[in-house]
Design an enzyme around this catalytic site. Structure first.
Site, PDB file in Angstrom:
ATOM      1  N   ASP A   1       0.820  -1.215   0.000  1.00 25.13           N
ATOM      2  CA  ASP A   1       0.000   0.000   0.000  1.00 25.13           C
ATOM      3  C   ASP A   1       0.855   1.267   0.000  1.00 25.13           C
ATOM      4  O   ASP A   1       2.064   1.213   0.182  1.00 25.13           O
ATOM      5  CB  ASP A   1      -0.958  -0.009   1.212  1.00 25.13           C
TER       6      ASP A   1
ATOM      7  N   ASN B   1      -7.464  -2.567  14.466  1.00 24.66           N
ATOM      8  CA  ASN B   1      -8.851  -2.925  14.142  1.00 24.66           C
ATOM      9  C   ASN B   1      -8.918  -4.127  13.204  1.00 24.66           C
ATOM     10  O   ASN B   1      -9.956  -4.407  12.611  1.00 24.66           O
ATOM     11  CB  ASN B   1      -9.576  -1.719  13.525  1.00 24.66           C
TER      12      ASN B   1
ATOM     13  N   HIS C   1      -7.138  -4.514  10.422  1.00 23.81           N
ATOM     14  CA  HIS C   1      -6.917  -4.260   8.989  1.00 23.81           C
ATOM     15  C   HIS C   1      -5.621  -4.882   8.501  1.00 23.81           C
ATOM     16  O   HIS C   1      -4.667  -5.059   9.256  1.00 23.81           O
ATOM     17  CB  HIS C   1      -7.020  -2.771   8.645  1.00 23.81           C
TER      18      HIS C   1
ATOM     19  N   GLU D   1      -9.645  -1.673   5.443  1.00 28.49           N
ATOM     20  CA  GLU D   1     -10.273  -1.342   6.713  1.00 28.49           C
ATOM     21  C   GLU D   1     -11.506  -2.219   6.957  1.00 28.49           C
ATOM     22  O   GLU D   1     -12.027  -2.833   6.015  1.00 28.49           O
ATOM     23  CB  GLU D   1     -10.712   0.135   6.685  1.00 28.49           C
TER      24      GLU D   1
HETATM   25  C1  GLP Z   1      -0.550   0.515   8.639  1.00 31.68           C
HETATM   26  C2  GLP Z   1      -0.193  -0.315   7.413  1.00 31.68           C
HETATM   27  C3  GLP Z   1      -0.375  -1.789   7.658  1.00 31.68           C
HETATM   28  C4  GLP Z   1       0.251  -2.173   8.968  1.00 31.68           C
HETATM   29  C5  GLP Z   1      -0.478  -1.455  10.088  1.00 31.68           C
HETATM   30  C6  GLP Z   1       0.079  -1.788  11.459  1.00 31.68           C
HETATM   31  O1  GLP Z   1      -1.823   1.041   8.644  1.00 31.68           O
HETATM   32  N1  GLP Z   1      -0.915   0.063   6.241  1.00 31.68           N
HETATM   33  O2  GLP Z   1       0.195  -2.510   6.581  1.00 31.68           O
HETATM   34  O3  GLP Z   1       0.163  -3.557   9.159  1.00 31.68           O
HETATM   35  O4  GLP Z   1      -0.367  -0.073   9.892  1.00 31.68           O
HETATM   36  O5  GLP Z   1       1.218  -1.042  11.698  1.00 31.68           O
HETATM   37  P1  GLP Z   1       2.230  -1.280  12.875  1.00 31.68           P
HETATM   38  O6  GLP Z   1       3.053  -2.447  12.469  1.00 31.68           O
HETATM   39  O7  GLP Z   1       3.041  -0.023  12.935  1.00 31.68           O
HETATM   40  O8  GLP Z   1       1.441  -1.528  14.093  1.00 31.68           O
END
Ligand code: GLP
Length: 247
Positions: free
Chosen positions: A67, A136, A138, A143
């Site tokens: 992404d 959440n 995702h 989402e």
């Molecule tokens: C972002 C990314 C995800 C990632 C998530 C969790 O929103 N788009 O790909 O898995 O955050 O991030 P973190 O690893 O910093 O908790």
């Protein structure tokens, strides 16, 4: 699905890096689906260390990232393309022409998403998709409520994701409101999925994703239907599942 337990973030990162390096050794020209966020940083550090020791060669590896924020490009330190260069690409011998990330600066969302789907298809699909997980549930930026049948698309970030990700920006107002993301269907087409989760703030998401019903309200729950999923999580992230006595 297999769940591998790690004592802490360091051990989790080593286990995840071991799985990725096995993929690269078995198939040197594999297609890696890569992720951003704080979760994979230790994994990338470990891969870089092994590369520097001469144990891991990325010369033929191809990558597709999950992404990118809409409106951000490499000039922005908060962009995912910047993150990937900083934490992995500039520290190993990946060829620039083998690196693929949605172009957040393409204002034509439909064209960018279609282009990205063609890139993944032309590569022959993803051999191993690395995933973090949002609080959440995702995955990528899919989402809660995202349709399972989507390929790459442009999404509106949820309030909770904007809030969770504001730590990377000067203020919450600077967090982009939209992103381009591979869809659930793109992720489910990967031949293998490796999901990593660390810390207590992921415990509820892991529990709902892997011990609850498969529902678009918890996007990662769809992974219960994938034939080859490995979850590497530390004790803190597994605490809710442990409390329920499920593993
Ligand atoms: C972002 C990314 C995800 C990632 C998530 C969790 O929103 N788009 O790909 O898995 O955050 O991030 P973190 O690893 O910093 O908790």
């Amino acid at each position: 699905m297999r769940i591998y337990r790690a004592a802490d973030y360091r051990e989790l990162s080593r286990k995840a890096a071991n799985i990725i390096s096995a993929q690269v050794i078995i198939k040197p020209d594999c297609v890696l689906g890569l992720a951003t966020g704080s979760s994979p940083i230790g994994t990338y550090d470990q891969l870089v260390e092994w590369h520097k020791k001469g144990d891991l060669d990325f010369a033929e590896v191809r990558s597709v990232n999950l992404d990118e924020y809409r409106g951000l490009g490499i000039a922005s330190e908060q962009s995912y393309v910047y993150f990937m260069h900083q934490h992995l690409f500039d520290r190993v011998n990946m060829k620039p022409e083998h690196i693929n990330i949605p172009n957040g600066l393409n204002p034509d969302a439909a064209a960018e998403c279609a282009r990205y789907d063609r890139v993944i298809e032309a590569l022959g699909g993803i051999d191993l998709q690395l995933l973090g997980i949002g609080r959440n549930g995702h995955i990528g930026f899919n989402e809660p409520g995202s349709a399972f049948e989507k390929f790459t698309h442009c999404i509106d970030l949820s309030a909770s994701t904007i809030e969770a990700n504001q730590r990377f920006f000067k203020s919450i107002d600077e967090v982009p409101r939209q992103a381009y993301t591979m869809g659930i269907c793109s992720i489910m087409h990967a031949r293998k999925v490796l999901l990593i989760a660390s810390g207590e703030d992921k415990a509820e998401a892991l529990y709902k994703s892997f011990c609850g019903p498969v529902t678009p309200n918890v996007p990662a729950s769809v992974l219960q239907l994938h034939q080859d999923v490995v979850v590497v999580a530390d004790n803190a992230a597994l605490s809710r599942i442990d409390a329920a006595g499920l593993i």
